[in-house]
Design an enzyme around this catalytic site. Structure first.
Site, PDB file in Angstrom:
ATOM      1  N   SER A  20       0.905  -1.181  -0.054  1.00 44.84           N
ATOM      2  CA  SER A  20      -0.195   0.024   0.113  1.00 44.84           C
ATOM      3  C   SER A  20       0.959   1.317  -0.153  1.00 44.84           C
ATOM      4  CB  SER A  20      -0.938   0.223   1.229  1.00 44.84           C
ATOM      5  OG  SER A  20      -0.257  -0.058   2.409  1.00 44.84           O
ATOM      6  N   GLU A  68      -0.336 -12.631  -2.016  1.00 43.33           N
ATOM      7  CA  GLU A  68      -1.858 -12.429  -2.192  1.00 43.33           C
ATOM      8  C   GLU A  68      -2.267 -13.671  -3.099  1.00 43.33           C
ATOM      9  OE1 GLU A  68      -2.809  -8.605  -3.947  1.00 43.33           O
ATOM     10  OE2 GLU A  68      -1.934  -7.595  -2.456  1.00 43.33           O
ATOM     11  N   GLU A  93      -9.303  -9.608   3.267  1.00 39.77           N
ATOM     12  CA  GLU A  93      -9.748  -8.008   3.293  1.00 39.77           C
ATOM     13  C   GLU A  93     -10.911  -7.969   2.409  1.00 39.77           C
ATOM     14  OE1 GLU A  93      -6.410  -5.860   1.588  1.00 39.77           O
ATOM     15  OE2 GLU A  93      -7.889  -4.153   0.966  1.00 39.77           O
TER      16      GLU A  93
HETATM   17  O1  KIV Z   1      -0.469  -3.376   1.533  1.00 41.97           O
HETATM   18  C1  KIV Z   1      -1.033  -3.169   2.428  1.00 41.97           C
HETATM   19  O2  KIV Z   1      -1.117  -2.368   3.335  1.00 41.97           O
HETATM   20  C2  KIV Z   1      -2.032  -4.457   2.603  1.00 41.97           C
HETATM   21  C3  KIV Z   1      -3.046  -4.300   3.863  1.00 41.97           C
HETATM   22  C4  KIV Z   1      -4.187  -3.450   3.451  1.00 41.97           C
HETATM   23  C5  KIV Z   1      -3.597  -5.631   4.492  1.00 41.97           C
HETATM   24  O3  KIV Z   1      -1.902  -5.773   2.502  1.00 41.97           O
END
Ligand code: KIV
Length: 285
Positions: free
Chosen positions: A64, A133, A200
């Protein structure tokens, strides 16, 4: 810049003595005893130290950061080199929290060999666990990493690296067929050896059902109150992220006098079960 000081500068008197390190063994014990696990994202040394001092159990160097730190519209442009850099920064600031780092898009899609090399780079930068993922096709990768002594966190439901295939950031696992598919993927990843699973943006009942059946630790984000722990993006819960936020986000800065107070409020709310409130932050099936 010099090495970070050893005294805790952010967490107040209670944090002056560093906590015992949070280990995978401790996280499993927390799951077993019903103690909720608080996780937040961290991308730099200063916030890592602050979150650690405020009692956050797990830090996630999430991809993220592509959106939060770099301003991209998705996580897809983030490179392994950038993840290694941010993981090393967080590892230098952190003292006690369990440190999870994301394998970014393109660093494991090539198969087991590529995934092992990428995970090794993150572990050498200071990660204690890597996250990847997807279900099904990732099971052999999870097994290969675990066999090589690398703890793995799987990630199901809304998997942002697949945003284009999923048609946007939308709730996953709605309806019995989709829910059964996610439950089967979770079990497969558990059998492959994943010790942790991020769920999620799935209906709360599905998050709770998977958590009850799954052997490891589940961490929810928009997955209801029935998971073993919760994670939020730090900049979302501090209300730094511009624009509208998803409804699973709570602004912990509201009413807090400082960032540290907001973070301690998050830890308290997760541990007491006050966050998430399914009526406010949850999704139906
Ligand atoms: O990249 C991230 O911050 C995540 C979270 C939203 C679980 O994968």
């Amino acid at each position: 810049m010099s090495e970070p000081p050893s005294a805790a500068p952010y967490g107040g008197p209670a944090a002056e003595a560093a906590r015992k390190p949070v280990t995978l063994h401790r996280l499993r014990a927390m799951r077993a005893e019903g103690t909720k696990i608080a996780m937040l994202t961290a991308y730099d040394a200063a916030s890592a130290r602050l979150l650690d001092d405020c009692g956050v159990d797990c830090l996630l160097v999430g991809d993220s950061l592509g959106m939060v730190m770099q301003g991209h519209g998705s996580t897809l442009p983030v490179t392994l080199e950038q993840m290694v850099y941010h993981t090393a920064c967080v590892a230098r600031g952190n003292r006690s929290a369990w440190l999870v780092a994301d394998l970014p898009f393109g660093s494991y899609q090539g198969g087991v060999g590529q995934a092992v090399a990428s995970a090794v780079a993150l572990m050498q930068a200071g990660a204690q666990m890597v996250k990847l993922e997807g279900g099904g096709w990732t099971a052999p990768i999870v097994a290969a990493l675990v066999e090589r002594g690398i703890p793995v966190c799987a990630h199901l439901g809304l998997t942002p690296q697949s945003v284009h295939a999923l048609g946007g950031y939308r709730v996953q696992g709605r309806g019995e067929d989709a829910a059964a598919g996610l439950r089967a993927q979770a079990l497969e990843l558990g059998e492959a050896g994943a010790a942790m699973l991020v769920l999620e943006l799935v209906p709360g009942a599905l998050g709770a059902g998977i958590s009850a059946a799954w052997p490891g630790i589940t961490i929810g984000i928009g997955a209801g109150s029935g998971t073993h722990g919760q994670v939020l993006v730090l900049h979302d819960m501090l209300d730094i992220t511009p624009g509208a936020k998803p409804k699973f986000v709570r602004n912990f800065m509201a009413g807090a006098g400082s960032i540290a107070e907001a973070v301690r409020g998050y830890v308290r709310a997760v541990k007491s079960g006050a966050f998430p409130d399914d009526a406010v932050h949850g999704y139906g099936g």
